[in-house]
Write an enzyme that holds these catalytic residues in place. Structure first.
Site, PDB file in Angstrom:
ATOM      1  N   GLU A   1      -5.848   3.153   7.494  1.00  4.68           N
ATOM      2  CA  GLU A   1      -7.242   2.709   7.627  1.00  4.68           C
ATOM      3  C   GLU A   1      -7.356   1.199   7.753  1.00  4.68           C
ATOM      4  O   GLU A   1      -8.368   0.678   8.227  1.00  4.68           O
ATOM      5  CB  GLU A   1      -8.072   3.232   6.433  1.00  4.68           C
ATOM      6  CG  GLU A   1      -9.569   3.101   6.670  1.00  4.68           C
ATOM      7  CD  GLU A   1     -10.438   3.692   5.567  1.00  4.68           C
ATOM      8  OE1 GLU A   1      -9.945   4.554   4.808  1.00  4.68           O
ATOM      9  OE2 GLU A   1     -11.615   3.284   5.461  1.00  4.68           O
TER      10      GLU A   1
ATOM     11  N   GLY B   1      -0.739   4.509  -0.113  1.00  2.00           N
ATOM     12  CA  GLY B   1      -1.562   5.677   0.186  1.00  2.00           C
ATOM     13  C   GLY B   1      -0.817   6.521   1.207  1.00  2.00           C
ATOM     14  O   GLY B   1       0.409   6.392   1.367  1.00  2.00           O
TER      15      GLY B   1
ATOM     16  N   ALA C   1      -0.729   6.305   4.412  1.00  2.00           N
ATOM     17  CA  ALA C   1      -0.077   5.514   5.458  1.00  2.00           C
ATOM     18  C   ALA C   1       1.143   4.791   4.890  1.00  2.00           C
ATOM     19  O   ALA C   1       2.269   4.950   5.381  1.00  2.00           O
ATOM     20  CB  ALA C   1      -1.070   4.525   6.055  1.00  2.00           C
TER      21      ALA C   1
ATOM     22  N   HIS D   1     -18.578   5.374   4.017  1.00  2.00           N
ATOM     23  CA  HIS D   1     -17.434   6.239   3.747  1.00  2.00           C
ATOM     24  C   HIS D   1     -16.106   5.727   4.297  1.00  2.00           C
ATOM     25  O   HIS D   1     -15.073   5.838   3.661  1.00  2.00           O
ATOM     26  CB  HIS D   1     -17.749   7.608   4.358  1.00  2.00           C
ATOM     27  CG  HIS D   1     -16.663   8.612   4.211  1.00  2.00           C
ATOM     28  ND1 HIS D   1     -16.279   9.091   2.991  1.00  2.00           N
ATOM     29  CD2 HIS D   1     -15.884   9.237   5.131  1.00  2.00           C
ATOM     30  CE1 HIS D   1     -15.303   9.974   3.157  1.00  2.00           C
ATOM     31  NE2 HIS D   1     -15.033  10.063   4.438  1.00  2.00           N
TER      32      HIS D   1
ATOM     33  N   SER E   1     -17.468  17.114   0.857  1.00  2.00           N
ATOM     34  CA  SER E   1     -16.663  17.158   2.079  1.00  2.00           C
ATOM     35  C   SER E   1     -17.393  17.743   3.285  1.00  2.00           C
ATOM     36  O   SER E   1     -18.186  18.669   3.171  1.00  2.00           O
ATOM     37  CB  SER E   1     -15.423  18.006   1.814  1.00  2.00           C
ATOM     38  OG  SER E   1     -14.794  18.301   3.032  1.00  2.00           O
TER      39      SER E   1
ATOM     40  N   ARG F   1     -15.178   7.857  13.551  1.00  2.00           N
ATOM     41  CA  ARG F   1     -14.013   8.729  13.314  1.00  2.00           C
ATOM     42  C   ARG F   1     -14.470  10.166  13.112  1.00  2.00           C
ATOM     43  O   ARG F   1     -15.421  10.427  12.383  1.00  2.00           O
ATOM     44  CB  ARG F   1     -13.258   8.266  12.069  1.00  2.00           C
ATOM     45  CG  ARG F   1     -12.194   9.234  11.632  1.00  2.00           C
ATOM     46  CD  ARG F   1     -11.403   8.729  10.474  1.00  2.00           C
ATOM     47  NE  ARG F   1     -12.100   8.725   9.220  1.00  2.00           N
ATOM     48  CZ  ARG F   1     -12.278   9.791   8.436  1.00  2.00           C
ATOM     49  NH1 ARG F   1     -11.821  10.972   8.814  1.00  2.00           N
ATOM     50  NH2 ARG F   1     -12.903   9.687   7.286  1.00  2.00           N
TER      51      ARG F   1
ATOM     52  N   GLY G   1       0.831  -1.203   0.000  1.00  2.00           N
ATOM     53  CA  GLY G   1       0.000   0.000   0.000  1.00  2.00           C
ATOM     54  C   GLY G   1       0.859   1.244   0.000  1.00  2.00           C
ATOM     55  O   GLY G   1       1.852   1.329   0.738  1.00  2.00           O
TER      56      GLY G   1
ATOM     57  N   LEU H   1      -6.541  11.183   7.828  1.00  2.00           N
ATOM     58  CA  LEU H   1      -5.257  11.584   7.236  1.00  2.00           C
ATOM     59  C   LEU H   1      -4.233  11.748   8.350  1.00  2.00           C
ATOM     60  O   LEU H   1      -3.066  11.354   8.214  1.00  2.00           O
ATOM     61  CB  LEU H   1      -5.422  12.888   6.451  1.00  2.00           C
ATOM     62  CG  LEU H   1      -6.469  12.881   5.326  1.00  2.00           C
ATOM     63  CD1 LEU H   1      -6.428  14.189   4.553  1.00  2.00           C
ATOM     64  CD2 LEU H   1      -6.248  11.709   4.371  1.00  2.00           C
TER      65      LEU H   1
ATOM     66  N   ARG I   1     -20.227  12.842  12.567  1.00  2.00           N
ATOM     67  CA  ARG I   1     -20.891  12.270  11.395  1.00  2.00           C
ATOM     68  C   ARG I   1     -21.987  11.278  11.736  1.00  2.00           C
ATOM     69  O   ARG I   1     -23.020  11.250  11.065  1.00  2.00           O
ATOM     70  CB  ARG I   1     -19.835  11.565  10.532  1.00  2.00           C
ATOM     71  CG  ARG I   1     -18.896  12.558   9.941  1.00  2.00           C
ATOM     72  CD  ARG I   1     -17.753  11.907   9.229  1.00  2.00           C
ATOM     73  NE  ARG I   1     -16.905  12.953   8.685  1.00  2.00           N
ATOM     74  CZ  ARG I   1     -15.805  12.733   8.006  1.00  2.00           C
ATOM     75  NH1 ARG I   1     -15.395  11.503   7.788  1.00  2.00           N
ATOM     76  NH2 ARG I   1     -15.092  13.734   7.538  1.00  2.00           N
TER      77      ARG I   1
HETATM   78  C1  LIG Z   1     -14.051  10.743  -0.723  1.00  2.00           C
HETATM   79  C2  LIG Z   1     -13.252  10.676   0.542  1.00  2.00           C
HETATM   80  C3  LIG Z   1     -12.818  11.841   1.149  1.00  2.00           C
HETATM   81  C4  LIG Z   1     -12.089  11.783   2.329  1.00  2.00           C
HETATM   82  N1  LIG Z   1     -11.665  12.950   2.904  1.00  2.00           N
HETATM   83  C5  LIG Z   1     -10.949  12.892   4.044  1.00  2.00           C
HETATM   84  C6  LIG Z   1     -10.475  14.093   4.655  1.00  2.00           C
HETATM   85  O1  LIG Z   1     -10.711  15.198   4.180  1.00  2.00           O
HETATM   86  N2  LIG Z   1      -9.751  13.977   5.794  1.00  2.00           N
HETATM   87  C7  LIG Z   1      -9.463  12.782   6.351  1.00  2.00           C
HETATM   88  O2  LIG Z   1      -8.792  12.750   7.386  1.00  2.00           O
HETATM   89  N3  LIG Z   1      -9.871  11.636   5.774  1.00  2.00           N
HETATM   90  C8  LIG Z   1     -10.602  11.662   4.647  1.00  2.00           C
HETATM   91  N4  LIG Z   1     -11.025  10.489   4.073  1.00  2.00           N
HETATM   92  C9  LIG Z   1     -10.527   9.212   4.598  1.00  2.00           C
HETATM   93  C10 LIG Z   1      -9.099   8.998   4.099  1.00  2.00           C
HETATM   94  O3  LIG Z   1      -8.978   9.459   2.784  1.00  2.00           O
HETATM   95  C11 LIG Z   1      -8.674   7.541   4.136  1.00  2.00           C
HETATM   96  O4  LIG Z   1      -9.016   6.964   5.353  1.00  2.00           O
HETATM   97  C12 LIG Z   1      -7.161   7.436   3.972  1.00  2.00           C
HETATM   98  O5  LIG Z   1      -6.744   8.138   2.838  1.00  2.00           O
HETATM   99  C13 LIG Z   1      -6.719   5.986   3.899  1.00  2.00           C
HETATM  100  O6  LIG Z   1      -5.327   5.974   3.651  1.00  2.00           O
HETATM  101  P1  LIG Z   1      -4.514   4.619   3.646  1.00  2.00           P
HETATM  102  O7  LIG Z   1      -3.120   4.989   3.311  1.00  2.00           O
HETATM  103  O8  LIG Z   1      -4.764   3.879   4.893  1.00  2.00           O
HETATM  104  O9  LIG Z   1      -5.160   3.763   2.471  1.00  2.00           O
HETATM  105  P2  LIG Z   1      -5.413   4.083   0.891  1.00  2.00           P
HETATM  106  O10 LIG Z   1      -5.173   5.493   0.535  1.00  2.00           O
HETATM  107  O11 LIG Z   1      -6.746   3.488   0.599  1.00  2.00           O
HETATM  108  O12 LIG Z   1      -4.290   3.241   0.168  1.00  2.00           O
HETATM  109  C14 LIG Z   1      -4.366   1.853   0.073  1.00  2.00           C
HETATM  110  C15 LIG Z   1      -3.145   1.382  -0.677  1.00  2.00           C
HETATM  111  O13 LIG Z   1      -3.069  -0.019  -0.566  1.00  2.00           O
HETATM  112  C16 LIG Z   1      -2.861  -0.595  -1.836  1.00  2.00           C
HETATM  113  N5  LIG Z   1      -3.421  -1.931  -1.776  1.00  2.00           N
HETATM  114  C17 LIG Z   1      -4.613  -2.331  -1.261  1.00  2.00           C
HETATM  115  N6  LIG Z   1      -4.728  -3.661  -1.327  1.00  2.00           N
HETATM  116  C18 LIG Z   1      -3.606  -4.121  -1.895  1.00  2.00           C
HETATM  117  C19 LIG Z   1      -3.132  -5.417  -2.235  1.00  2.00           C
HETATM  118  N7  LIG Z   1      -3.835  -6.509  -1.963  1.00  2.00           N
HETATM  119  N8  LIG Z   1      -1.930  -5.506  -2.837  1.00  2.00           N
HETATM  120  C20 LIG Z   1      -1.184  -4.402  -3.109  1.00  2.00           C
HETATM  121  N9  LIG Z   1      -1.574  -3.165  -2.787  1.00  2.00           N
HETATM  122  C21 LIG Z   1      -2.768  -3.029  -2.191  1.00  2.00           C
HETATM  123  C22 LIG Z   1      -3.508   0.357  -2.804  1.00  2.00           C
HETATM  124  O14 LIG Z   1      -2.956   0.183  -4.071  1.00  2.00           O
HETATM  125  C23 LIG Z   1      -3.143   1.688  -2.165  1.00  2.00           C
HETATM  126  O15 LIG Z   1      -1.851   2.063  -2.543  1.00  2.00           O
HETATM  127  C24 LIG Z   1     -11.776  10.540   2.906  1.00  2.00           C
HETATM  128  C25 LIG Z   1     -12.231   9.373   2.307  1.00  2.00           C
HETATM  129  C26 LIG Z   1     -12.988   9.431   1.155  1.00  2.00           C
HETATM  130  C27 LIG Z   1     -13.528   8.169   0.587  1.00  2.00           C
END
Ligand SMILES: Cc1cc2nc3c(=O)[nH]c(=O)nc-3n(C[C@H](O)[C@H](O)[C@H](O)COP(=O)(O)OP(=O)(O)OC[C@H]3O[C@@H](n4cnc5c(N)ncnc54)[C@H](O)[C@@H]3O)c2cc1C
Length: 666
Positions: A453, A42, A44, A429, A284, A463, A40, A469, A337
């Site tokens: 996440e 993202g 994180a 969400h 948002s 949350r 991943g 973020l 929320r």
């Molecule tokens: C529309 C929207 C708006 C939001 N706005 C906000 C905000 O303003 N403020 C806030 O705090 N939060 C917000 N959130 C929540 C926040 O965006 C997410 O909780 C956060 O970005 C998750 O980050 P992450 O790095 O954990 O995962 P993600 O960003 O989901 O990244 C997951 C990663 O894992 C990889 N991956 C997944 N499964 C596999 C696999 N099996 N093999 C290889 N790679 C894999 C993907 O390719 C990706 O790179 C929002 C969410 C949404 C849906």
């Protein structure tokens, strides 16, 4: 197996500092001998990969998109919290800690949340140093706005594109390490299993999504940063590709899954328009800073609007019910929320909903446009009584703050939200549940960590906005890089892990077998057919409001649907080529198991808390009613062959710094 959360001793505000001062370190030269897999990229995973590589570890990073820049995090709109107190409005580390625990309806682990609040300020400094263009005030200082569940302004933002800008920051930090050879980036790869050797996570099996090749990758530790599982509902605001496979595969290999039923239904999304839809769009929460939420006061007006005989702008102030301001005077439109979503559902269920479906409420900017317009007229020395001018000036201010969100709304709904109030309705969400982790962010599998996440995180049962973020970047930049060192210190002499070990061979064979099973299945229905059916069960019976009868039905129906899926799914193509239906089949197979555990968890939790609302447990006013005596624990489920046989482990939640009281936002 008993759960050990490994919370350090001592006063809450000293725990993290003391802990860091005494954990094992790996010296810089030895870090070069250690490999870490990060699944991943993202916020994180991207921040973790960049930081671990910067420290000297050899990182292998994986994502299923064509670039880390396309991770779902890019969609985050509204902002990121930090206890900087730039506004001088009474914010502090303790207050952020308190708001987060209270916002989560007292179902989060105190020590982790306090650490999150402590490091929140560092995140902003880090991102500014990277060049992330966070919004600034006229004088050049960083600007803030408010999000739900708080009485201060602590949310940093970059218009409605905060996630994108933060991700570009993390991505550029990653890219520097990719350039140095410290991160080996595997785009378009999907992890399909975890490899455990002698009880420790030592690698993964991944499929190259372009060529179909199945690959073995080894490391001394594996970090899962694969995001949330909201798409178990089929329709959600998550990216279409977001899935639970990585988290679910480690669950099946021994990682406990915590609180699967804690799901966030966000109050401000564009309402569902019909059966053809495969994605929902968020508006948002930042819009609730200036937007006022209302429905018509009378059932006749609501009906007339639904039938297209009246427009919302035809209704006078007296004919509108600003129900959040009425019910929650002190937090008003900025209640958390879960509270806002339930209040919208309550009004719509009572017949006051607008939109053709009756499932929408208004989010109205007219008052904000007036307020800002007048202010601008005074500032510019213009006529504050000139109505047209005031609207023009106010519209400019609102456009400046939220322009891209308004544009997105207009493109989808084909109505100008500066003139006609937006229509919004709650949608799935975010998932607060996820893999259980201890204070070190390690799962119940030694050497397998989970961040962002994908873990059960710091948000309890609900949350607060702009806290995901914060948590993802806290985990990746400031927590995991310390705690993983403590785990890896004894591994400095282990040497490379061979991918020829029998454990790798066996895991690879299992993956191949699953893939072949789908390709050779002679079914009739597409993967989406089953995913939609699952989503409907989830939304109707495990969604915003749940009860024991519906949950029992859901458990039964999901198990049946799973059998039907394996019998009747059709996956065209082959395993050794680009095959998106096959990718989806593997993901939906996991959702079909997770969905059942989700319902089982919701059924066992005989209380309402945060995003988990059991109809049987509510106050007379329809508020969530917790049962602290019996349910103040994290529910961590151990896999035992199938979801119905999962075994429950409880991590008691001890509140020493914040008093447990029924939550109120009045
Ligand atoms: C529309 C929207 C708006 C939001 N706005 C906000 C905000 O303003 N403020 C806030 O705090 N939060 C917000 N959130 C929540 C926040 O965006 C997410 O909780 C956060 O970005 C998750 O980050 P992450 O790095 O954990 O995962 P993600 O960003 O989901 O990244 C997951 C990663 O894992 C990889 N991956 C997944 N499964 C596999 C696999 N099996 N093999 C290889 N790679 C894999 C993907 O390719 C990706 O790179 C929002 C969410 C949404 C849906």
């Amino acid at each position: 197996m008993s759960l050990d959360s490994k919370i350090p001793n001592g006063p809450i505000s000293d725990k993290w500092t003391n802990y860091k001062d005494h954990i094992n370190l790996v010296n810089p030269a030895n870090k070069r001998n250690i490999d870490i897999i990060v699944v991943g990229t993202g916020l994180a995973g991207g921040s973790a990969a960049a930081t671990l590589a910067e420290l000297g570890y050899n990182v292998k990073a994986f994502c299923f998109q064509d670039s880390p820049r396309r991770a779902h995090s890019i969609a985050a709109q509204g902002g990121i919290n930090a206890a900087k107190n730039y506004q001088g409005d009474g914010d502090s580390t303790f207050r952020l800690f308190y708001d987060t625990v209270k916002g989560g309806d007292y179902r989060a682990r105190e020590a982790n949340v306090h650490r999150l609040a402590e490091v929140s300020a560092n995140i902003i400094d880090q991102c500014v140093a990277q060049g992330v263009p966070l919004a600034r005030e006229y004088g050049g200082l960083l600007d803030n706005r408010s999000f739900g569940g708080t009485l201060v302004s602590r949310t940093f933002y970059a218009k409605g594109q905060t996630g994108q800008q933060l991700l570009l920051g993390a991505y550029s930090a990653m890219n520097r390490q990719i350039g140095r050879g410290k991160i080996k980036m595997h785009n378009r790869h999907e992890m399909l299993d975890l490899v455990i050797v002698n009880g420790k996570a030592r690698g993964i099996i991944a499929r190259n999504l372009v060529t179909g090749e199945i690959e073995r990758h080894s490391a001394h530790a594996v970090v899962i940063a694969s995001g949330g599982y909201g798409n178990v509902f089929f329709l959600s605001t998550n990216a279409m590709g977001s899935n639970a496979t990585a988290a679910w595969k480690i669950h099946k290999k021994g990682a406990f899954f915590a609180n699967p039923c804690y799901t966030q239904i966000h109050p401000t999304c564009i309402p569902v328009s019909g059966d053809h839809q495969s994605k929902l769009t968020l508006m948002s929460e930042s819009l609730r800073n200036d937007g006022r939420i209302w429905v018509p006061k009378s059932l006749e007006d609501a009906k007339a609007i639904r039938e297209g005989k009246k427009k919302p702008t035809d209704l006078s102030e007296e004919e509108r019910d600003y129900y959040l301001e009425r019910r929650y005077p002190s937090f008003g439109n900025l209640v958390p929320r879960d509270v806002a979503s339930r209040a919208a559902k309550e009004r719509c269920d009572a017949g006051y909903g607008v939109n053709k479906t009756g499932e929408a409420v208004y989010l109205d900017f007219a008052a904000a446009i007036q307020r800002y317009g007048k202010e601008q007229a005074y500032i510019k020395g213009l006529d504050a009584d000139d109505k047209k001018l005031v609207i023009k000036l106010g519209t400019d201010v609102v456009a400046n703050k939220y322009g891209n969100l308004f544009q997105m709304y207009e493109k989808i709904v084909d109505e100008n939200p500066y003139v006609t109030p937006m229509m919004i309705y709650p949608a799935v969400h975010y998932t607060m549940g996820g893999t259980w982790v201890d204070y070190n962010l390690m799962t119940t599998i030694p050497g397998c960590f989970s961040i962002g996440e994908s873990n059960f995180s710091d948000h309890g049962a609900n949350r607060l906005g702009a806290s995901a973020l914060m948590q993802g970047l806290a985990d990746g930049y400031f927590v995991l890089p310390y705690t993983i060192g403590d785990y890896l210190a004894p591994d400095i002499k282990t040497g490379k892990i061979s991918t020829d070990l029998p454990e790798f061979v066996e895991a690879e064979n299992n993956v191949r077998e699953q893939l072949n099973k789908f390709i050779n299945n002679n079914g009739k229905h597409s993967v989406d057919h089953f995913h939609k059916k699952l989503g409907k069960i989830m939304w109707d019976k495990v969604g915003m409001a749940r009860n024991a009868e519906g949950l029992n039905e859901a458990i039964h129906e999901i198990a049946e649907l799973r059998e039907e899926f394996y019998r009747d799914v059709k996956v065209p193509g082959s395993i050794d080529s680009f095959n998106q239906e096959l990718e989806k089949a593997m993901r939906v197979a996991d959702f079909l198991e997770l969905g059942e555990l989700f319902a089982k968890d919701a059924l066992h939790r005989n209380e309402s808390c945060g995003g988990h609302f059991r109809e049987e447990y509510q106050t007379e006013e329809g508020e969530a009613m917790r049962d602290d005596e019996n349910f103040a624990y994290v529910a961590a489920w151990e896999y035992k062959g199938k979801p119905s046989e999962a075994v429950l482990h409880k991590e008691p939640l001890v509140y020493e710094n914040i008093k447990l009281v029924q939550r109120s936002y009045k």
